[in-house]
Design an enzyme around this catalytic site. Structure first.
Site, PDB file in Angstrom:
ATOM      1  N   THR A  46      -5.425   5.427  -6.016  1.00  0.00           N
ATOM      2  CA  THR A  46      -6.170   4.712  -4.984  1.00  0.00           C
ATOM      3  C   THR A  46      -7.448   4.079  -5.546  1.00  0.00           C
ATOM      4  O   THR A  46      -7.869   3.019  -5.085  1.00  0.00           O
ATOM      5  CB  THR A  46      -6.504   5.651  -3.810  1.00  0.00           C
ATOM      6  OG1 THR A  46      -7.064   6.864  -4.311  1.00  0.00           O
ATOM      7  CG2 THR A  46      -5.243   5.983  -3.019  1.00  0.00           C
ATOM      8  N   THR A  47      -8.070   4.714  -6.559  1.00  0.00           N
ATOM      9  CA  THR A  47      -9.251   4.127  -7.201  1.00  0.00           C
ATOM     10  C   THR A  47      -8.899   2.833  -7.917  1.00  0.00           C
ATOM     11  O   THR A  47      -9.760   1.985  -8.140  1.00  0.00           O
ATOM     12  CB  THR A  47      -9.883   5.144  -8.175  1.00  0.00           C
ATOM     13  OG1 THR A  47     -10.373   6.253  -7.414  1.00  0.00           O
ATOM     14  CG2 THR A  47     -11.040   4.548  -8.962  1.00  0.00           C
ATOM     15  N   TYR A 109      -3.419   6.658   7.867  1.00  0.00           N
ATOM     16  CA  TYR A 109      -3.382   5.945   9.147  1.00  0.00           C
ATOM     17  C   TYR A 109      -2.465   6.611  10.171  1.00  0.00           C
ATOM     18  O   TYR A 109      -2.832   6.769  11.339  1.00  0.00           O
ATOM     19  CB  TYR A 109      -2.969   4.470   8.974  1.00  0.00           C
ATOM     20  CG  TYR A 109      -3.013   3.705  10.291  1.00  0.00           C
ATOM     21  CD1 TYR A 109      -4.220   3.244  10.794  1.00  0.00           C
ATOM     22  CD2 TYR A 109      -1.856   3.485  11.032  1.00  0.00           C
ATOM     23  CE1 TYR A 109      -4.274   2.583  12.015  1.00  0.00           C
ATOM     24  CE2 TYR A 109      -1.899   2.830  12.247  1.00  0.00           C
ATOM     25  CZ  TYR A 109      -3.111   2.375  12.738  1.00  0.00           C
ATOM     26  OH  TYR A 109      -3.162   1.736  13.937  1.00  0.00           O
ATOM     27  N   TYR A 135      -1.829  14.846  -3.148  1.00  0.00           N
ATOM     28  CA  TYR A 135      -3.197  14.335  -3.095  1.00  0.00           C
ATOM     29  C   TYR A 135      -3.653  14.344  -1.639  1.00  0.00           C
ATOM     30  O   TYR A 135      -3.188  13.546  -0.824  1.00  0.00           O
ATOM     31  CB  TYR A 135      -3.246  12.926  -3.686  1.00  0.00           C
ATOM     32  CG  TYR A 135      -4.610  12.268  -3.704  1.00  0.00           C
ATOM     33  CD1 TYR A 135      -5.791  12.981  -3.537  1.00  0.00           C
ATOM     34  CD2 TYR A 135      -4.717  10.891  -3.906  1.00  0.00           C
ATOM     35  CE1 TYR A 135      -7.029  12.356  -3.559  1.00  0.00           C
ATOM     36  CE2 TYR A 135      -5.936  10.249  -3.947  1.00  0.00           C
ATOM     37  CZ  TYR A 135      -7.094  10.995  -3.771  1.00  0.00           C
ATOM     38  OH  TYR A 135      -8.316  10.365  -3.799  1.00  0.00           O
ATOM     39  N   ARG A 140     -10.187   9.602   3.777  1.00  0.00           N
ATOM     40  CA  ARG A 140      -9.565   8.288   3.680  1.00  0.00           C
ATOM     41  C   ARG A 140      -8.295   8.175   4.509  1.00  0.00           C
ATOM     42  O   ARG A 140      -7.951   7.086   4.982  1.00  0.00           O
ATOM     43  CB  ARG A 140      -9.237   7.975   2.221  1.00  0.00           C
ATOM     44  CG  ARG A 140     -10.463   7.985   1.345  1.00  0.00           C
ATOM     45  CD  ARG A 140     -10.336   6.963   0.273  1.00  0.00           C
ATOM     46  NE  ARG A 140     -11.603   6.812  -0.415  1.00  0.00           N
ATOM     47  CZ  ARG A 140     -12.083   5.671  -0.828  1.00  0.00           C
ATOM     48  NH1 ARG A 140     -11.423   4.558  -0.591  1.00  0.00           N
ATOM     49  NH2 ARG A 140     -13.229   5.614  -1.459  1.00  0.00           N
ATOM     50  N   LYS A 164      -4.250  17.639  -5.857  1.00  0.00           N
ATOM     51  CA  LYS A 164      -5.581  17.063  -6.016  1.00  0.00           C
ATOM     52  C   LYS A 164      -6.229  17.154  -4.640  1.00  0.00           C
ATOM     53  O   LYS A 164      -5.863  16.414  -3.723  1.00  0.00           O
ATOM     54  CB  LYS A 164      -5.510  15.613  -6.499  1.00  0.00           C
ATOM     55  CG  LYS A 164      -6.885  14.953  -6.606  1.00  0.00           C
ATOM     56  CD  LYS A 164      -6.770  13.473  -6.913  1.00  0.00           C
ATOM     57  CE  LYS A 164      -8.153  12.810  -6.913  1.00  0.00           C
ATOM     58  NZ  LYS A 164      -8.060  11.343  -7.108  1.00  0.00           N
ATOM     59  N   ILE A 206      -9.515  15.389 -11.236  1.00  0.00           N
ATOM     60  CA  ILE A 206      -9.148  13.991 -11.439  1.00  0.00           C
ATOM     61  C   ILE A 206     -10.360  13.205 -10.966  1.00  0.00           C
ATOM     62  O   ILE A 206     -10.665  13.159  -9.775  1.00  0.00           O
ATOM     63  CB  ILE A 206      -7.873  13.600 -10.680  1.00  0.00           C
ATOM     64  CG1 ILE A 206      -6.669  14.338 -11.279  1.00  0.00           C
ATOM     65  CG2 ILE A 206      -7.644  12.080 -10.755  1.00  0.00           C
ATOM     66  CD1 ILE A 206      -5.356  14.096 -10.564  1.00  0.00           C
TER      67      ILE A 206
END
Length: 291
Positions: A46-47, A109, A135, A140, A164, A206
């Site tokens: 996502t980063t 979402y 994750y 988010r 994560k 991470i």
């Protein structure tokens, strides 16, 4: 699973000012991390702005990183989303020959129930030919995957090897560490909490900031894994301000501002993200100059 103990970095996708992928900057960043103590690399997470890079760009990014890495570090590939069938199809059609594990973000979402999380990751597990790192990032995704769901998945599916955890919740980390299966890895996804998680029994991190300060951040985590907390916290305190800065507005605009300041790439991001504000860029510049 020893491959994923220590410091992984969630690589950005560097862009040129015209928002094309800057592959030269990406190559430099990969070598910088390999040469300075990073233990494994995370691709297209996502980063990396994975939701705004195209399928073709993702494939080219994987190819470039695989070539530059040249089997030196383990590679983790981000494959996740809130359309379970699409994630399954991506797992089945992506060439994972040079990939050591998949990092799969919790559905965003949609706000599934805990049973929905379980069924989603069951499908991911059954489709993946590689080990899976869950994750959880509720800030988010808008929904927290509870420890009991994570641990249920860990016990039921042999190829789900780690989580994560990025809920910035000490109690949740503690529950995971206390109740996890022996070989299941709890990896911090919170740079600010990473050292404390490692000292409590976590497997590492991470990291976002780690790609800009790999030597220092990796050393901190290694000291933590050895239980050398006093020396580790000296590094933690030195980096604490910049860790706060990079998440002050949005990620990865903050880390890209750091990388721009130290000469790796532009700070360009794709909409709906925008670069860090002038005020934040100044704080980051002041930190880097002093550091």
């Amino acid at each position: 699973m020893q491959k994923f103990i220590g410091t992984g970095v969630a690589l950005i996708t560097p862009f040129n000012q015209d928002l094309t992928v800057d592959f030269d900057a990406l190559k430099k960043l990969v070598h910088f991390n390999i040469d300075n103590g990073t233990n494994y690399l995370v691709i297209n997470g996502t980063t990396a702005e994975s939701v705004t890079i195209t399928k073709e760009e993702k494939a080219q990014i994987i190819k470039v990183i695989v070539q530059e890495n040249n089997h030196r570090l383990p590679l983790v590939l981000g494959i996740g989303g809130n359309n379970t069938q699409a994630v399954v199809e991506e797992l089945q059609t992506t060439d994972l020959t040079h990939i050591d594990a998949v990092l799969s973000v919790a559905p965003y979402y949609s706000k599934p129930t805990q049973e929905g999380f379980y069924q989603h990751f069951k499908a991911v597990s059954l489709a993946s030919p590689k080990p899976v790192i869950l994750y959880n990032v509720p800030g988010r995704t808008a929904k927290n995957m509870l420890p009991e769901t994570t641990l249920r998945l860990a016990r039921d599916f042999e190829n789900i090897i780690a989580v994560k955890e990025a809920g910035n919740n000490i109690q949740q980390y503690s529950e995971l560490l206390k109740n996890k299966p022996k070989d299941f890895l709890v990896i911090s996804g919170d740079d600010d909490l990473a050292l404390g998680v490692v000292l409590a029994g976590g497997a590492g991190v991470i990291s976002v900031i780690g790609q800009a300060f790999p030597k220092e951040f990796s050393k901190m985590i290694q000291l933590g894994l050895k239980g050398e907390n006093k020396e580790a916290y000296k590094i933690h305190y030195k980096l604490m301000d910049v860790v706060n800065y990079i998440f002050a507005e949005n990620n990865p605009a903050g880390i890209k501002a750091v990388l721009k300041k130290i000469g790796f790439c532009s700070d360009a991001v794709r909409l709906p993200l925008v670069p860090a504000s002038k005020d934040l860029q100044q704080k980051i510049a002041n930190f880097v100059d002093a550091y």
